[in-house]
Design an enzyme around this catalytic site. Sequence first.
Site, mmCIF file in Angstrom:
data_model
loop_
_atom_site.group_PDB
_atom_site.id
_atom_site.type_symbol
_atom_site.label_atom_id
_atom_site.label_comp_id
_atom_site.label_asym_id
_atom_site.label_seq_id
_atom_site.Cartn_x
_atom_site.Cartn_y
_atom_site.Cartn_z
ATOM 1 N N ASP A 44 0.856 -1.193 0.000
ATOM 2 C CA ASP A 44 0.000 0.000 0.000
ATOM 3 C C ASP A 44 0.888 1.238 0.000
ATOM 4 O OD1 ASP A 44 -3.265 0.234 0.822
ATOM 5 O OD2 ASP A 44 -2.080 2.088 0.915
ATOM 6 N N VAL A 72 1.634 1.579 -6.801
ATOM 7 C CA VAL A 72 1.384 0.832 -8.042
ATOM 8 C C VAL A 72 1.554 1.698 -9.287
ATOM 9 C CG1 VAL A 72 -0.179 -0.863 -6.985
ATOM 10 C CG2 VAL A 72 -1.130 1.243 -7.978
ATOM 11 N N ASN A 98 -5.835 -4.622 -6.536
ATOM 12 C CA ASN A 98 -6.976 -3.986 -5.875
ATOM 13 C C ASN A 98 -6.836 -2.480 -5.695
ATOM 14 O OD1 ASN A 98 -9.270 -3.864 -3.694
ATOM 15 N ND2 ASN A 98 -7.425 -3.092 -2.672
ATOM 16 N N SER A 151 -18.634 0.282 -12.464
ATOM 17 C CA SER A 151 -18.289 1.528 -13.171
ATOM 18 C C SER A 151 -17.413 1.275 -14.392
ATOM 19 C CB SER A 151 -17.563 2.483 -12.216
ATOM 20 O OG SER A 151 -18.319 2.663 -11.051
ATOM 21 N N TYR A 162 -12.656 7.722 -13.842
ATOM 22 C CA TYR A 162 -12.817 6.417 -13.165
ATOM 23 C C TYR A 162 -13.516 5.422 -14.096
ATOM 24 C CZ TYR A 162 -14.007 3.220 -9.285
ATOM 25 O OH TYR A 162 -14.129 2.125 -8.447
ATOM 26 N N LYS A 166 -11.768 1.955 -15.249
ATOM 27 C CA LYS A 166 -12.314 0.628 -14.906
ATOM 28 C C LYS A 166 -12.725 -0.134 -16.180
ATOM 29 C CE LYS A 166 -11.664 0.710 -10.492
ATOM 30 N NZ LYS A 166 -10.743 -0.225 -9.822
ATOM 31 N N VAL A 195 -19.612 -0.593 -2.131
ATOM 32 C CA VAL A 195 -19.126 -1.377 -0.980
ATOM 33 C C VAL A 195 -18.780 -0.389 0.129
ATOM 34 C CG1 VAL A 195 -17.463 -3.107 -0.205
ATOM 35 C CG2 VAL A 195 -18.009 -2.923 -2.654
ATOM 36 N N THR A 197 -16.697 1.168 2.222
ATOM 37 C CA THR A 197 -15.265 1.339 2.484
ATOM 38 C C THR A 197 -14.971 2.835 2.584
ATOM 39 O OG1 THR A 197 -14.584 1.626 0.193
ATOM 40 C CG2 THR A 197 -14.764 -0.649 0.968
HETATM 41 N N1 LIG Z 1 -15.859 0.844 -2.452
HETATM 42 C C1 LIG Z 1 -16.591 0.656 -3.550
HETATM 43 O O1 LIG Z 1 -17.792 0.926 -3.566
HETATM 44 C C2 LIG Z 1 -15.955 0.061 -4.782
HETATM 45 C C3 LIG Z 1 -16.795 -0.388 -5.807
HETATM 46 C C4 LIG Z 1 -16.237 -0.941 -6.956
HETATM 47 C C5 LIG Z 1 -14.869 -1.040 -7.061
HETATM 48 N N2 LIG Z 1 -14.064 -0.596 -6.043
HETATM 49 C C6 LIG Z 1 -12.620 -0.736 -6.233
HETATM 50 O O2 LIG Z 1 -12.089 -1.508 -5.187
HETATM 51 C C7 LIG Z 1 -10.734 -1.151 -4.971
HETATM 52 C C8 LIG Z 1 -10.512 -0.876 -3.501
HETATM 53 O O3 LIG Z 1 -11.347 0.192 -3.139
HETATM 54 P P1 LIG Z 1 -11.791 0.461 -1.627
HETATM 55 O O4 LIG Z 1 -13.202 0.880 -1.693
HETATM 56 O O5 LIG Z 1 -11.391 -0.641 -0.726
HETATM 57 O O6 LIG Z 1 -10.930 1.789 -1.364
HETATM 58 P P2 LIG Z 1 -10.057 2.276 -0.126
HETATM 59 O O7 LIG Z 1 -9.779 3.723 -0.402
HETATM 60 O O8 LIG Z 1 -10.690 1.898 1.162
HETATM 61 O O9 LIG Z 1 -8.723 1.423 -0.288
HETATM 62 C C9 LIG Z 1 -7.874 1.595 -1.379
HETATM 63 C C10 LIG Z 1 -6.447 1.359 -0.918
HETATM 64 O O10 LIG Z 1 -5.586 1.532 -2.057
HETATM 65 C C11 LIG Z 1 -4.466 2.274 -1.619
HETATM 66 N N3 LIG Z 1 -3.848 2.965 -2.742
HETATM 67 C C12 LIG Z 1 -4.283 4.092 -3.383
HETATM 68 N N4 LIG Z 1 -3.403 4.456 -4.317
HETATM 69 C C13 LIG Z 1 -2.405 3.547 -4.281
HETATM 70 C C14 LIG Z 1 -1.196 3.383 -5.011
HETATM 71 N N5 LIG Z 1 -0.819 4.293 -5.941
HETATM 72 N N6 LIG Z 1 -0.414 2.321 -4.734
HETATM 73 C C15 LIG Z 1 -0.762 1.440 -3.777
HETATM 74 N N7 LIG Z 1 -1.863 1.550 -3.032
HETATM 75 C C16 LIG Z 1 -2.687 2.585 -3.291
HETATM 76 C C17 LIG Z 1 -5.010 3.242 -0.583
HETATM 77 O O11 LIG Z 1 -3.974 3.744 0.256
HETATM 78 C C18 LIG Z 1 -6.004 2.365 0.159
HETATM 79 O O12 LIG Z 1 -5.409 1.689 1.248
HETATM 80 C C19 LIG Z 1 -10.463 0.049 -5.884
HETATM 81 O O13 LIG Z 1 -9.839 -0.400 -7.061
HETATM 82 C C20 LIG Z 1 -11.850 0.569 -6.188
HETATM 83 O O14 LIG Z 1 -11.911 1.266 -7.411
HETATM 84 C C21 LIG Z 1 -14.576 -0.056 -4.908
#
Ligand SMILES: NC(=O)c1ccc[n+]([C@@H]2O[C@H](COP(=O)([O-])OP(=O)(O)OC[C@H]3O[C@@H](n4cnc5c(N)ncnc54)[C@H](O)[C@@H]3O)[C@@H](O)[C@H]2O)c1
Length: 268
Positions: A44, A72, A98, A151, A162, A166, A195, A197
């Site tokens: 992370d 990443v 992720n 999305s 976004y 995606k 989700v 989060t």
């Molecule tokens: N939460 C939702 O509703 C939802 C829905 C569909 C998809 N997603 C996808 O799920 C994944 C996780 O999302 P989440 O909701 O758990 O978000 P979150 O913000 O809780 O967690 C994302 C994590 O990624 C880390 N991160 C960000 N940029 C980074 C980088 N450059 N290198 C390494 N780590 C990095 C952040 O520090 C964080 O810990 C994402 O790809 C998001 O697009 C989320």
Amino acid sequence: MSTNVWKENLYSGRVVAVSGAASGIGAAVSIGFLRAGAAVVGGDVNDIALNRFVEQLPATLRERFVPLVLDVSRTESADAFVAAVHERFGRMDVLINNAGIAPVGSVTETSNELWRRVMSVDVDGVFFLARAALPYLIAARGSIVNTASVSGIGADFNYAAYNAAKGAIVNLTRSMAIDYGKSSVRVNAIAPGPVRTPLLEDNFRAIPGLDDAFSTFIPLGRIAEPGEIADAVLFLASPAASFITGAILPIDGGVTAWNGQPNGDFVS
Ligand SMILES: NC(=O)c1ccc[n+]([C@@H]2O[C@H](COP(=O)([O-])OP(=O)(O)OC[C@H]3O[C@@H](n4cnc5c(N)ncnc54)[C@H](O)[C@@H]3O)[C@@H](O)[C@H]2O)c1
């Protein structure tokens, strides 16, 4: 919502790399794999959040979790992360792409900098990590699970970058699935709906009323919990999904089943 449906030894002896492991879905996925017996290397960019996550892990899981700082969006960082996994364990069985960001903005509201930032984290990040990891995954006949989104299947209002990012992950998943199928590497993507989060909570703060709107328009009537996404990821990466590759699995409470036409109940 339980993440305990997986046998404790399903992933024993397996090495799983998770990007964005400190928070939300990445944290839940890491815990799921740890509970199922894997060693998990969690990367992370937020080292403070990563340390906090480690501190919260029960000791029995913490001993199999290796935290690493990872950006990443930087190819050197992605390469170093994968090299560190190999140096530590001599193998990699599963890569979970992720990490992601989801800033708000239509095309006319999106600066060059914001567009590049979303593309570099959400798209480049998947490409960089997959390219570095594939030699090890081929050796292990392993698998990749990418985190796309609903999305990336349909569009959201005001999330242009976004949505583009995606959508790219959806087709990059298919591309890798067909290119590495003969090498026995499976590549799938999950397409979560909303989700609960920190990422979503940020969007709730940016867009008043969004929280209630989600519950109204999701056929199952609620937002998902991160553990429900983790369960699907563990399935896709496991031998139970041994003939599934190139799949984009919606985990969305029915969001993508709906064509968007109004329900008579909303007309009063
Ligand atoms: N939460 C939702 O509703 C939802 C829905 C569909 C998809 N997603 C996808 O799920 C994944 C996780 O999302 P989440 O909701 O758990 O978000 P979150 O913000 O809780 O967690 C994302 C994590 O990624 C880390 N991160 C960000 N940029 C980074 C980088 N450059 N290198 C390494 N780590 C990095 C952040 O520090 C964080 O810990 C994402 O790809 C998001 O697009 C989320």
